[in-house]
Write a protein that holds these residues in place. Structure first.
Motif, PDB file in Angstrom:
ATOM      1  N   GLY A 145       0.833  -1.191   0.000  1.00  0.00           N
ATOM      2  CA  GLY A 145       0.000   0.000   0.000  1.00  0.00           C
ATOM      3  C   GLY A 145       0.871   1.245   0.000  1.00  0.00           C
ATOM      4  O   GLY A 145       0.588   2.227  -0.688  1.00  0.00           O
ATOM      5  N   TRP A 146       1.939   1.218   0.767  1.00  0.00           N
ATOM      6  CA  TRP A 146       2.858   2.357   0.809  1.00  0.00           C
ATOM      7  C   TRP A 146       3.578   2.506  -0.534  1.00  0.00           C
ATOM      8  O   TRP A 146       3.792   3.621  -1.015  1.00  0.00           O
ATOM      9  N   ILE A 147       3.945   1.382  -1.131  1.00  0.00           N
ATOM     10  CA  ILE A 147       4.594   1.447  -2.432  1.00  0.00           C
ATOM     11  C   ILE A 147       3.627   2.017  -3.467  1.00  0.00           C
ATOM     12  O   ILE A 147       4.010   2.817  -4.330  1.00  0.00           O
ATOM     13  N   ALA A 148       2.350   1.637  -3.347  1.00  0.00           N
ATOM     14  CA  ALA A 148       1.340   2.202  -4.253  1.00  0.00           C
ATOM     15  C   ALA A 148       1.287   3.714  -4.076  1.00  0.00           C
ATOM     16  O   ALA A 148       1.137   4.460  -5.045  1.00  0.00           O
ATOM     17  N   LEU A 149       1.429   4.169  -2.829  1.00  0.00           N
ATOM     18  CA  LEU A 149       1.419   5.604  -2.550  1.00  0.00           C
ATOM     19  C   LEU A 149       2.551   6.312  -3.291  1.00  0.00           C
ATOM     20  O   LEU A 149       2.364   7.363  -3.900  1.00  0.00           O
ATOM     21  N   VAL A 150       3.729   5.700  -3.255  1.00  0.00           N
ATOM     22  CA  VAL A 150       4.869   6.286  -3.974  1.00  0.00           C
ATOM     23  C   VAL A 150       4.595   6.287  -5.464  1.00  0.00           C
ATOM     24  O   VAL A 150       4.942   7.243  -6.168  1.00  0.00           O
ATOM     25  N   ALA A 151       3.932   5.220  -5.961  1.00  0.00           N
ATOM     26  CA  ALA A 151       3.590   5.170  -7.382  1.00  0.00           C
ATOM     27  C   ALA A 151       2.685   6.341  -7.749  1.00  0.00           C
ATOM     28  O   ALA A 151       2.820   6.927  -8.827  1.00  0.00           O
ATOM     29  N   VAL A 152       1.771   6.692  -6.844  1.00  0.00           N
ATOM     30  CA  VAL A 152       0.886   7.834  -7.095  1.00  0.00           C
ATOM     31  C   VAL A 152       1.708   9.110  -7.219  1.00  0.00           C
ATOM     32  O   VAL A 152       1.514   9.909  -8.134  1.00  0.00           O
ATOM     33  N   VAL A 153       2.644   9.288  -6.292  1.00  0.00           N
ATOM     34  CA  VAL A 153       3.480  10.492  -6.309  1.00  0.00           C
ATOM     35  C   VAL A 153       4.311  10.551  -7.581  1.00  0.00           C
ATOM     36  O   VAL A 153       4.369  11.570  -8.267  1.00  0.00           O
ATOM     37  N   LEU A 154       4.935   9.408  -7.918  1.00  0.00           N
ATOM     38  CA  LEU A 154       5.778   9.358  -9.108  1.00  0.00           C
ATOM     39  C   LEU A 154       4.982   9.550 -10.378  1.00  0.00           C
ATOM     40  O   LEU A 154       5.502  10.043 -11.372  1.00  0.00           O
ATOM     41  N   GLY A 155       3.727   9.132 -10.388  1.00  0.00           N
ATOM     42  CA  GLY A 155       2.912   9.179 -11.591  1.00  0.00           C
ATOM     43  C   GLY A 155       2.468  10.585 -11.950  1.00  0.00           C
ATOM     44  O   GLY A 155       1.912  10.816 -13.016  1.00  0.00           O
ATOM     45  N   ARG A 156       2.745  11.547 -11.026  1.00  0.00           N
ATOM     46  CA  ARG A 156       2.418  12.943 -11.322  1.00  0.00           C
ATOM     47  C   ARG A 156       0.981  13.138 -11.761  1.00  0.00           C
ATOM     48  O   ARG A 156       0.706  13.829 -12.731  1.00  0.00           O
ATOM     49  N   ASN A 157       0.058  12.512 -11.037  1.00  0.00           N
ATOM     50  CA  ASN A 157      -1.371  12.667 -11.311  1.00  0.00           C
ATOM     51  C   ASN A 157      -1.793  12.243 -12.708  1.00  0.00           C
ATOM     52  O   ASN A 157      -2.811  12.684 -13.218  1.00  0.00           O
ATOM     53  N   PRO A 212      -2.700   8.844 -14.905  1.00  0.00           N
ATOM     54  CA  PRO A 212      -2.930   7.401 -14.722  1.00  0.00           C
ATOM     55  C   PRO A 212      -1.895   6.526 -15.433  1.00  0.00           C
ATOM     56  O   PRO A 212      -1.529   5.466 -14.918  1.00  0.00           O
ATOM     57  N   LEU A 213      -1.417   6.950 -16.574  1.00  0.00           N
ATOM     58  CA  LEU A 213      -0.423   6.138 -17.270  1.00  0.00           C
ATOM     59  C   LEU A 213       0.908   6.165 -16.518  1.00  0.00           C
ATOM     60  O   LEU A 213       1.603   5.164 -16.435  1.00  0.00           O
ATOM     61  N   GLY A 214       1.240   7.336 -15.968  1.00  0.00           N
ATOM     62  CA  GLY A 214       2.460   7.441 -15.177  1.00  0.00           C
ATOM     63  C   GLY A 214       2.382   6.560 -13.946  1.00  0.00           C
ATOM     64  O   GLY A 214       3.345   5.870 -13.590  1.00  0.00           O
ATOM     65  N   VAL A 215       1.218   6.596 -13.299  1.00  0.00           N
ATOM     66  CA  VAL A 215       1.008   5.770 -12.113  1.00  0.00           C
ATOM     67  C   VAL A 215       1.154   4.297 -12.474  1.00  0.00           C
ATOM     68  O   VAL A 215       1.785   3.515 -11.763  1.00  0.00           O
ATOM     69  N   PHE A 216       0.580   3.909 -13.614  1.00  0.00           N
ATOM     70  CA  PHE A 216       0.665   2.524 -14.054  1.00  0.00           C
ATOM     71  C   PHE A 216       2.115   2.140 -14.319  1.00  0.00           C
ATOM     72  O   PHE A 216       2.584   1.067 -13.921  1.00  0.00           O
ATOM     73  N   ALA A 217       2.850   3.028 -14.989  1.00  0.00           N
ATOM     74  CA  ALA A 217       4.254   2.736 -15.289  1.00  0.00           C
ATOM     75  C   ALA A 217       5.040   2.520 -13.995  1.00  0.00           C
ATOM     76  O   ALA A 217       5.814   1.566 -13.878  1.00  0.00           O
ATOM     77  N   ALA A 218       4.842   3.410 -13.026  1.00  0.00           N
ATOM     78  CA  ALA A 218       5.545   3.274 -11.752  1.00  0.00           C
ATOM     79  C   ALA A 218       5.173   1.957 -11.076  1.00  0.00           C
ATOM     80  O   ALA A 218       6.024   1.246 -10.540  1.00  0.00           O
ATOM     81  N   SER A 219       3.871   1.626 -11.111  1.00  0.00           N
ATOM     82  CA  SER A 219       3.411   0.395 -10.477  1.00  0.00           C
ATOM     83  C   SER A 219       4.066  -0.826 -11.107  1.00  0.00           C
ATOM     84  O   SER A 219       4.409  -1.792 -10.419  1.00  0.00           O
TER      85      SER A 219
END
Lengths: 295, 346
Positions: A225-237, A239-246
């Protein structure tokens, strides 16, 4: 090689679902820190309700309902009682750990691994038609319903955020609440809606974790869950960025698993890999952001 | 916020947690009277139970201080669990490898090594924040999780006591342990140490120049920079102090009660410490009753499971409810508003 690929997908699914949920709250301007706790709650309740009702679908739906309640509660404490939203999210994470431990002990009489019976665990299968396409078809082979659903949801979220009025409204709320309000948007409703959606996604993430296994272990979310949180931050709002980070983080988890199985390096040390990669990604992102600010 | 309101809120937390405990006992026990007596009364019955309960609150005082010191500066140290665990191992191994020496310097060196281990981790997070703006909320957490795994590795593969039935190190020399003050319980002179730190930190926070600077920094980091405060130094020193306190939490428990380091011995010390800090609203003096409350819940659950039919996890759900309660300091205002205005929510 193939197992690495499949492992990456299944690890990424959970992180992606959690991150998409977090993305909604991030867009609305009130980031939900409690992803880890929400995922954990659903991870226990999904198989539990499936066990009680005999149906995976019913189990998932019931679990999602409760997870949404907890998610909304995070924002509600902030809205009504002026609690710091980071703290209410954190409180949820801490509560979830104790809550699932208590339920596990009281309802299933097991403190360690809890095995649920009475329903068919979610299995992997090939998606007809799509899996037969040469090359790309590999993506659609031997995944379970949650994995396929995640791909669909990413597309849906992209459309929702980029192409609909609702997406516009949420982004506006996140950028400047007062301006959004004067434009006729109800910020409160946006926030609550975002948290409901977040609850749904985190609920799915939890279900995706345990329904294929039919078992639950305390603390199962294991930091995802915390890693998902970082993915949100890295994804810069985005959805594709968030997916890439994930995917990157999912890959690091799969790598860790692969090394644990195939090498004699201590599993404990290997388990730090996803956290270290996540930290490294965060450092690179923060450094870059800082540089941009200075220019 | 008015002090009276805060006091009321603290009593609300205590009262509500007791109520929650009673409700859950009524729901899950087939003999509620016996269970309630075991949960609420047994921990106070006799020096063994009471002393152990006090001993259990000591690590929470340290982790409570660790969390509180960070919160005071507006920072989040979420890696306390890892700092406690890593500090404990470092301290234990140091103690076991010390040459023959007098007790006082030996214990001092052990504690310094444990504190330094904790500080190493938080200082790194502080560096990441200062240098690249990495949020310490996430970096302390990720580092904390990693250090738990890494410490487990050292515990299982390097420092393992082969003759012990569990995963743990060998015993620390008798000469280095704290003296017991209330036999047959595990309560040791560590309790005085804990009180000492509370007082020291109270003075540092409320009466010192540094405390003032920290308060300014927490209120408004940008303004602080304008008036000439070195914000980076404040953040770094705060995190160093926080990590040191966390590192001490583990080793004090080992030298006082455990006598060796066992895998997972410090589970929840960090998270409960955060709740303790939130209950005490970062006032060091209130950390004592808050830590005691948590220790009491653990003790009550343990005796409830031994002497009645309660599950030991009951403490965890009550603690969970408390975590929510501490977030809602506005609850009292809200309730007063409702009563005064009928049902106005805006």
């Amino acid at each position: 090689m193939e197992t690495l690929f499949h492992e990456t997908i299944s690890s990424s699914t959970i992180i992606t679902l959690g991150a998409l949920g977090g993305l909604m709250t991030s867009l609305s301007g009130k980031l939900n820190i409690g992803l880890e706790g929400l995922i954990l709650i659903s991870a226990f309740l999904s198989p539990y309700f499936a066990h009680i009702t005999g149906s995976v679908l019913a189990g998932t739906v019931l679990s999602l309902t409760i997870t949404v309640c907890f998610s909304v509660f995070i924002y509600l404490l902030h809205d009504l009682f002026k609690a710091d939203i980071f703290i209410t999210g954190l409180a949820t994470n801490l509560f979830a750990a104790g809550f699932t431990a208590f339920l596990s002990s009281t309802l299933m009489h097991s403190k360690g691994t809890v095995r649920f019976s009475g329903f068919e665990t979610v299995t992997s299968y090939d998606l007809p038609l799509l899996s037969e396409i040469p090359f790309i078809g590999v993506l659609f082979q031997q995944q379970n319903t949650f994995d396929y659903l995640t791909v669909l949801l990413i597309v849906l979220m992209y459309v929702l955020i980029k192409k609909t009025t609702f997406g516009l409204h949420i982004k506006a709320t996140g950028l400047n609440e007062r301006t959004a309000e004067s434009a006729g948007i109800n910020p409160r409703r946006m926030h609550y809606t975002a948290y409901v959606i977040c609850g749904l996604f985190c609920g799915l993430a939890g279900s995706a974790m345990t329904l294929p296994l039919g078992a639950f272990v305390g603390g199962m979310a294991g930091g995802r869950g915390w890693i998902a949180l970082v993915a949100v931050v890295l994804g810069r709002n985005n959805p594709l960025g968030v997916f890439a980070a994930s995917i990157i983080f999912g890959f690091s988890a799969a790598l860790s698993n692969l090394f644990q199985v195939n090498t004699s390096i201590s599993p404990k040390l290997l388990m730090t890999i996803p956290f270290m990669i996540t930290l490294l990604a965060l450092i690179l992102y923060s450094a870059k952001k800082q540089k941009e600010k200075e220019e | 916020m008015k002090p009276k309101r805060i006091l009321m809120h603290r009593f609300l937390i205590i009262g509500f947690s007791i109520l929650t405990g009673i409700v859950i006992i009524l729901l899950t026990s087939s003999n509620p009277e016996e269970a309630i007596s075991a949960f609420f009364l047994t921990p106070f019955s006799g020096s063994y139970f009471f002393g152990n309960m006090l001993a259990a609150s000591i690590p929470l005082i340290f982790t409570g201080l660790a969390a509180s010191v960070a919160f005071r500066a507006g920072l989040f140290n979420l890696g306390i669990e890892g700092q406690v665990y890593f500090g404990a191992l470092t301290g234990t191994i140091t103690a076991r490898h010390l040459p023959e020496m007098a007790k006082f310097p030996a214990i001092l060196i052990t504690m310094i090594s444990a504190a330094s281990a904790g500080t190493l981790l938080t200082a790194f997070s502080a560096f990441l924040k200062i240098r690249w703006g990495v949020t310490e909320l996430i970096s302390t957490l990720l580092i904390g999780y990693s250090m738990i795994h890494i410490t487990d590795f050292f515990l299982e593969d390097v420092f393992l006591d082969q003759d012990l039935g569990l995963i743990g190190t060998e015993k620390i020399q008798e000469s280095l342990l704290f003296e017991k003050v209330l036999p047959p319980s595990g309560l040791s002179t560590a309790v005085f140490l804990a009180f000492g730190f509370i007082i020291a930190l109270y003075i540092l926070q409320e009466k010192g120049n540094f405390g003032l600077k920290v308060r300014f920094y927490a209120e408004n980091p940008i303004f602080s920079r304008y008036i000439g405060l070195n914000c980076n130094r404040i953040a770094l020193l705060t995190m160093i102090l926080s990590g040191a306190l966390a590192g001490l939490a583990g080793i004090v428990d080992i030298l006082g009660v455990q006598e060796r380091m066992i895998r997972g011995f410090s589970s929840q010390y960090g998270w409960n410490g955060i709740a303790v800090a939130l209950i005490s609203k970062n006032n060091p003096l209130w950390i004592i009753p808050a830590a005691f409350l948590f220790a009491f819940l653990e003790a009550g659950a343990a005796s409830g499971s031994i002497f009645a039919d309660l599950t030991p996890e009951i403490s965890r759900i009550i603690q969970g409810v408390i975590f929510y309660l501490v977030t809602a300091y506005g609850l009292i205002d809200f309730l007063k508003e409702r009563r005064r205005n009928g049902n106005a929510l805006s």
